[in-house]
Design a protein around this motif. Structure first.
Motif, PDB file in Angstrom:
ATOM      1  N   HIS A 135       3.117  12.780  13.088  1.00 32.97           N
ATOM      2  CA  HIS A 135       4.320  12.016  13.435  1.00 32.97           C
ATOM      3  C   HIS A 135       5.527  12.923  13.623  1.00 32.97           C
ATOM      4  CE1 HIS A 135       5.112  11.564   8.851  1.00 32.97           C
ATOM      5  NE2 HIS A 135       6.075  12.340   9.314  1.00 32.97           N
ATOM      6  N   ILE A 136       6.527  12.368  14.282  1.00 37.84           N
ATOM      7  CA  ILE A 136       7.825  13.011  14.434  1.00 37.84           C
ATOM      8  C   ILE A 136       8.857  12.080  13.799  1.00 37.84           C
ATOM      9  CG2 ILE A 136       9.558  13.922  16.030  1.00 37.84           C
ATOM     10  CD1 ILE A 136       7.312  14.212  18.117  1.00 37.84           C
ATOM     11  N   ASN A 137       9.575  12.576  12.811  1.00 38.33           N
ATOM     12  CA  ASN A 137      10.565  11.754  12.117  1.00 38.33           C
ATOM     13  C   ASN A 137      11.896  11.838  12.855  1.00 38.33           C
ATOM     14  OD1 ASN A 137      12.193  10.361  10.372  1.00 38.33           O
ATOM     15  ND2 ASN A 137      11.955  11.753   8.639  1.00 38.33           N
ATOM     16  N   GLY A 191      -2.986  10.154  18.883  1.00 41.95           N
ATOM     17  CA  GLY A 191      -1.753  10.813  19.282  1.00 41.95           C
ATOM     18  C   GLY A 191      -0.701  10.849  18.203  1.00 41.95           C
ATOM     19  N   VAL A 192       0.479  11.282  18.614  1.00 44.02           N
ATOM     20  CA  VAL A 192       1.614  11.497  17.717  1.00 44.02           C
ATOM     21  C   VAL A 192       2.544  10.288  17.760  1.00 44.02           C
ATOM     22  CG1 VAL A 192       3.638  12.948  17.268  1.00 44.02           C
ATOM     23  CG2 VAL A 192       1.481  13.999  18.011  1.00 44.02           C
ATOM     24  N   TYR A 193       2.902   9.803  16.582  1.00 44.52           N
ATOM     25  CA  TYR A 193       3.788   8.638  16.434  1.00 44.52           C
ATOM     26  C   TYR A 193       5.215   9.123  16.195  1.00 44.52           C
ATOM     27  CZ  TYR A 193       5.589   4.295  14.249  1.00 44.52           C
ATOM     28  OH  TYR A 193       6.313   3.171  13.910  1.00 44.52           O
ATOM     29  N   ALA A 194       6.132   8.692  17.035  1.00 48.27           N
ATOM     30  CA  ALA A 194       7.547   9.022  16.858  1.00 48.27           C
ATOM     31  C   ALA A 194       8.234   7.858  16.152  1.00 48.27           C
ATOM     32  CB  ALA A 194       8.207   9.291  18.207  1.00 48.27           C
ATOM     33  N   GLY A 195       8.789   8.121  14.978  1.00 46.49           N
ATOM     34  CA  GLY A 195       9.424   7.070  14.195  1.00 46.49           C
ATOM     35  C   GLY A 195      10.926   7.060  14.396  1.00 46.49           C
ATOM     36  N   ILE A 196      11.480   5.895  14.770  1.00 48.99           N
ATOM     37  CA  ILE A 196      12.923   5.723  14.945  1.00 48.99           C
ATOM     38  C   ILE A 196      13.407   4.654  13.971  1.00 48.99           C
ATOM     39  CG2 ILE A 196      12.857   6.413  17.369  1.00 48.99           C
ATOM     40  CD1 ILE A 196      13.066   3.372  18.052  1.00 48.99           C
ATOM     41  N   THR A 197      14.735   4.500  13.870  1.00 44.99           N
ATOM     42  CA  THR A 197      15.265   3.514  12.931  1.00 44.99           C
ATOM     43  C   THR A 197      15.196   2.099  13.468  1.00 44.99           C
ATOM     44  OG1 THR A 197      17.535   3.703  13.761  1.00 44.99           O
ATOM     45  CG2 THR A 197      16.894   5.186  11.974  1.00 44.99           C
ATOM     46  N   GLY A 198      15.423   1.901  14.804  1.00 44.49           N
ATOM     47  CA  GLY A 198      15.623   0.559  15.305  1.00 44.49           C
ATOM     48  C   GLY A 198      16.962   0.030  14.797  1.00 44.49           C
ATOM     49  N   PRO A 199      17.241  -1.275  14.933  1.00 45.41           N
ATOM     50  CA  PRO A 199      16.358  -2.287  15.489  1.00 45.41           C
ATOM     51  C   PRO A 199      16.360  -2.383  17.014  1.00 45.41           C
ATOM     52  CG  PRO A 199      18.361  -3.339  14.746  1.00 45.41           C
ATOM     53  CD  PRO A 199      18.476  -1.879  14.386  1.00 45.41           C
ATOM     54  N   THR A 200      17.207  -1.620  17.698  1.00 39.65           N
ATOM     55  CA  THR A 200      17.160  -1.667  19.157  1.00 39.65           C
ATOM     56  C   THR A 200      15.924  -0.933  19.663  1.00 39.65           C
ATOM     57  OG1 THR A 200      18.508   0.330  19.254  1.00 39.65           O
ATOM     58  CG2 THR A 200      19.670  -1.770  19.454  1.00 39.65           C
ATOM     59  N   ASP A 216       3.533  10.349  21.539  1.00 42.16           N
ATOM     60  CA  ASP A 216       2.613   9.526  22.326  1.00 42.16           C
ATOM     61  C   ASP A 216       2.888   8.037  22.150  1.00 42.16           C
ATOM     62  OD1 ASP A 216       0.674  11.541  23.473  1.00 42.16           O
ATOM     63  OD2 ASP A 216       0.484  12.017  21.342  1.00 42.16           O
ATOM     64  N   ALA A 217       3.508   7.679  21.036  1.00 38.59           N
ATOM     65  CA  ALA A 217       3.826   6.288  20.748  1.00 38.59           C
ATOM     66  C   ALA A 217       5.110   6.256  19.924  1.00 38.59           C
ATOM     67  CB  ALA A 217       2.691   5.610  19.988  1.00 38.59           C
ATOM     68  N   ILE A 218       5.778   5.113  19.928  1.00 35.77           N
ATOM     69  CA  ILE A 218       7.070   5.010  19.251  1.00 35.77           C
ATOM     70  C   ILE A 218       7.171   3.697  18.492  1.00 35.77           C
ATOM     71  CG2 ILE A 218       8.132   4.062  21.364  1.00 35.77           C
ATOM     72  CD1 ILE A 218      10.747   5.465  20.466  1.00 35.77           C
ATOM     73  N   GLY A 219       7.729   3.775  17.265  1.00 38.86           N
ATOM     74  CA  GLY A 219       7.879   2.581  16.460  1.00 38.86           C
ATOM     75  C   GLY A 219       8.944   2.747  15.396  1.00 38.86           C
ATOM     76  N   MET A 220       9.151   1.687  14.613  1.00 36.23           N
ATOM     77  CA  MET A 220      10.271   1.627  13.676  1.00 36.23           C
ATOM     78  C   MET A 220       9.817   1.589  12.215  1.00 36.23           C
ATOM     79  SD  MET A 220      12.468  -1.262  15.737  1.00 36.23           S
ATOM     80  CE  MET A 220      12.693  -1.135  17.517  1.00 36.23           C
ATOM     81  N   SER A 221       8.618   2.105  11.939  1.00 42.98           N
ATOM     82  CA  SER A 221       8.109   2.058  10.566  1.00 42.98           C
ATOM     83  C   SER A 221       7.237   3.277  10.305  1.00 42.98           C
ATOM     84  CB  SER A 221       7.282   0.775  10.363  1.00 42.98           C
ATOM     85  OG  SER A 221       6.098   0.819  11.154  1.00 42.98           O
ATOM     86  N   THR A 222       6.453   3.206   9.231  1.00 46.60           N
ATOM     87  CA  THR A 222       5.323   4.103   8.943  1.00 46.60           C
ATOM     88  C   THR A 222       5.711   5.499   8.459  1.00 46.60           C
ATOM     89  OG1 THR A 222       3.940   2.904  10.533  1.00 46.60           O
ATOM     90  CG2 THR A 222       3.197   5.119   9.893  1.00 46.60           C
ATOM     91  N   VAL A 223       6.623   6.181   9.159  1.00 43.18           N
ATOM     92  CA  VAL A 223       6.921   7.581   8.849  1.00 43.18           C
ATOM     93  C   VAL A 223       7.390   7.756   7.407  1.00 43.18           C
ATOM     94  CG1 VAL A 223       8.471   9.506   9.350  1.00 43.18           C
ATOM     95  CG2 VAL A 223       7.335   8.315  11.218  1.00 43.18           C
TER      96      VAL A 223
END
Length: 284
Positions: A135-137, A191-200, A216-223
């Motif tokens: 992942h990428i934080n 692949g690599v998950y990029a974690g962002i804060t959101g909520p946008t 490779d993918a992006i989401g607002m949790s997990t990291v």
């Protein structure tokens, strides 16, 4: 009197254990948006609402039921988080990862982290499952900032293998035998998950940047939860449900309802893969 973080973890763990009798979960499952039905697979379930657990936050997002389900799955005793907590809900990072430390305190050794996310890799498709290799934080925060609690883990945890290699190898092998209700075999991406804060959701330029740096993918949790899990010495398998394509140059409007709808359609293959992993994984 204000309780310390460790005391809060211990009180929450003691409360959960008081409801379990002889059940002693060793595998934890954290279920993302639209994936909560996995909890229905648990045999002889014991349900505990988050709101009943001392010091626990409350999940506020659609698709997150907000309870633990504890029981037997594929011959192993498990504790399932039917819904998680997010930084964007207003909780600080230590609260977001609080359940991870509680699961460790009740005896969990292995955690399966799942989420719904956007696909940035052009070879992916909505409805795919992606094994998280790394992942990428990108949240700008870390749940371990502040005084370290030696009872939980070391000051500087190693993250060279955040997502267990043996678990990933096992999941790849098991995926070959998973066939959906449509008769189509599961195509497991990795692949690599990029974690962002959101909520946008991200802008096109942000998505293009994240893809270029290796996401490779992006989401607002997990990291944050994985950081805490590794801090606590837990082994982690990460699985993402690609609910939409987040290609910066081709971005279209998206709603949370669309995300949940695609996750719902993907559930049969997701459930089959997770059950197979729980059945085959060697603990200890």
């Amino acid at each position: 009197m204000t309780l310390t973080y460790i005391q809060q973890i211990n009180e929450a763990a003691s409360f959960i254990q008081s409801r379990l009798g002889s059940v002693s979960p060793t595998v934890g499952l954290v279920l993302g948006s639209g994936l909560g039905d996995m909890a229905n697979q648990v045999e002889q379930p014991i349900a505990i609402e988050y709101s009943d657990v001392p010091h626990f936050p409350v999940s506020t997002v659609e698709g997150h039921e907000g309870r633990f389900v504890i029981g037997t799955l594929e011959g192993k005793q498990v504790i399932v988080m039917q819904g998680r907590f997010h930084y964007y809900e207003g909780y600080d990072m230590k609260k977001v990862v609080f359940p991870v430390y509680v699961m460790k305190a009740i005896g969990v050794q292995t955690v399966v982290m799942t989420n719904a996310c956007g696909g940035m890799n052009r070879s992916f498709h909505a409805g795919d499952l992606m094994l998280i290799s790394d992942h990428i934080n990108m949240t700008g925060a870390n749940p371990l900032i502040g005084p370290n609690h030696a009872e939980l883990g070391v000051r500087f945890p190693d993250m060279s293998e955040a997502y267990n290699r043996e678990y990933r190898s096992l999941a790849r092998k098991l995926a070959a035998s998973v066939v959906g209700e449509d008769g189509v075999p599961l195509q497991l991406q990795e692949g690599v998950y990029a974690g962002i804060t959101g909520p946008t959701y991200c802008t096109p330029a942000e998505l293009t940047m994240l893809a270029r740096i290796g996401g490779d993918a992006i989401g607002m949790s997990t990291v944050a939860e994985v950081i805490a899990a590794r801090h606590a010495g837990l082994k982690v398998l990460g699985i993402s449900c690609i609910t939409d394509m987040a290609i910066g140059e081709e971005l279209e409007p998206l709603t949370h309802e669309q995300v949940v709808a695609v996750a719902n359609r993907t559930k049969p293959k997701f459930i089959a893969l997770v059950k197979a992993f729980v059945r085959e994984v060697q603990l200890g």
